[in-house]
Design a protein around this motif. Sequence first.
Motif, PDB file in Angstrom:
ATOM      1  N   LEU A  59       1.113  -1.492  -0.050  1.00 43.41           N
ATOM      2  CA  LEU A  59       0.126   0.262  -0.099  1.00 43.41           C
ATOM      3  C   LEU A  59       0.735   1.342  -0.149  1.00 43.41           C
ATOM      4  O   LEU A  59       0.480   2.519  -0.476  1.00 43.41           O
ATOM      5  CB  LEU A  59      -0.932   0.117   1.184  1.00 43.41           C
ATOM      6  CG  LEU A  59      -2.363   1.115   1.140  1.00 43.41           C
ATOM      7  CD1 LEU A  59      -3.115   1.207   0.245  1.00 43.41           C
ATOM      8  CD2 LEU A  59      -2.467   1.242   2.852  1.00 43.41           C
ATOM      9  N   LEU A  60       1.676   1.409   0.794  1.00 44.42           N
ATOM     10  CA  LEU A  60       3.305   2.591   1.273  1.00 44.42           C
ATOM     11  C   LEU A  60       3.830   2.364  -0.540  1.00 44.42           C
ATOM     12  O   LEU A  60       3.597   4.345  -0.885  1.00 44.42           O
ATOM     13  CB  LEU A  60       3.724   2.583   2.133  1.00 44.42           C
ATOM     14  CG  LEU A  60       3.022   2.495   3.236  1.00 44.42           C
ATOM     15  CD1 LEU A  60       4.131   2.343   4.530  1.00 44.42           C
ATOM     16  CD2 LEU A  60       2.615   3.327   3.706  1.00 44.42           C
ATOM     17  N   HIS A  63       1.568   3.961  -2.841  1.00 46.80           N
ATOM     18  CA  HIS A  63       1.128   5.213  -2.975  1.00 46.80           C
ATOM     19  C   HIS A  63       2.179   6.187  -3.324  1.00 46.80           C
ATOM     20  O   HIS A  63       1.844   7.015  -3.993  1.00 46.80           O
ATOM     21  CB  HIS A  63       0.469   5.472  -1.536  1.00 46.80           C
ATOM     22  CG  HIS A  63       0.057   6.734  -0.931  1.00 46.80           C
ATOM     23  ND1 HIS A  63      -1.140   7.753  -1.829  1.00 46.80           N
ATOM     24  CD2 HIS A  63       0.525   7.720  -0.310  1.00 46.80           C
ATOM     25  CE1 HIS A  63      -1.215   8.543  -1.229  1.00 46.80           C
ATOM     26  NE2 HIS A  63      -0.135   8.723  -0.616  1.00 46.80           N
ATOM     27  N   ALA A  66       2.300   6.198  -7.018  1.00 47.65           N
ATOM     28  CA  ALA A  66       1.294   6.940  -7.125  1.00 47.65           C
ATOM     29  C   ALA A  66       1.833   8.758  -6.946  1.00 47.65           C
ATOM     30  O   ALA A  66       1.388   9.505  -8.595  1.00 47.65           O
ATOM     31  CB  ALA A  66      -0.246   6.664  -7.123  1.00 47.65           C
ATOM     32  N   GLY A  67       1.915   8.894  -6.544  1.00 48.33           N
ATOM     33  CA  GLY A  67       2.427  10.143  -5.821  1.00 48.33           C
ATOM     34  C   GLY A  67       3.225  10.886  -6.972  1.00 48.33           C
ATOM     35  O   GLY A  67       2.915  11.981  -7.873  1.00 48.33           O
TER      36      GLY A  67
END
Length: 72
Positions: A59-60, A63, A66-67
Amino acid sequence: MIALWVLLYFLDANQGNSLVDLIHDVASWLATWSYDLFTFSREWVQVVVGYGIAAVTYLLVGHAIAGWLYRR
């Protein structure tokens, strides 16, 4: 897939079912590196921690990627 497997584990899903077996196989493959990182005497704690570490890590990382892509 990892979170779904943990949910199915706690709901005591029929592991003889082919869909449940497929989800378990995929989750086990994704969490291969983290499942035996720590050992606990209770099986449910082993499942939560072993698969949870992998789920949170993915998840991290997802994320962060994606950022980074959003800023490009």
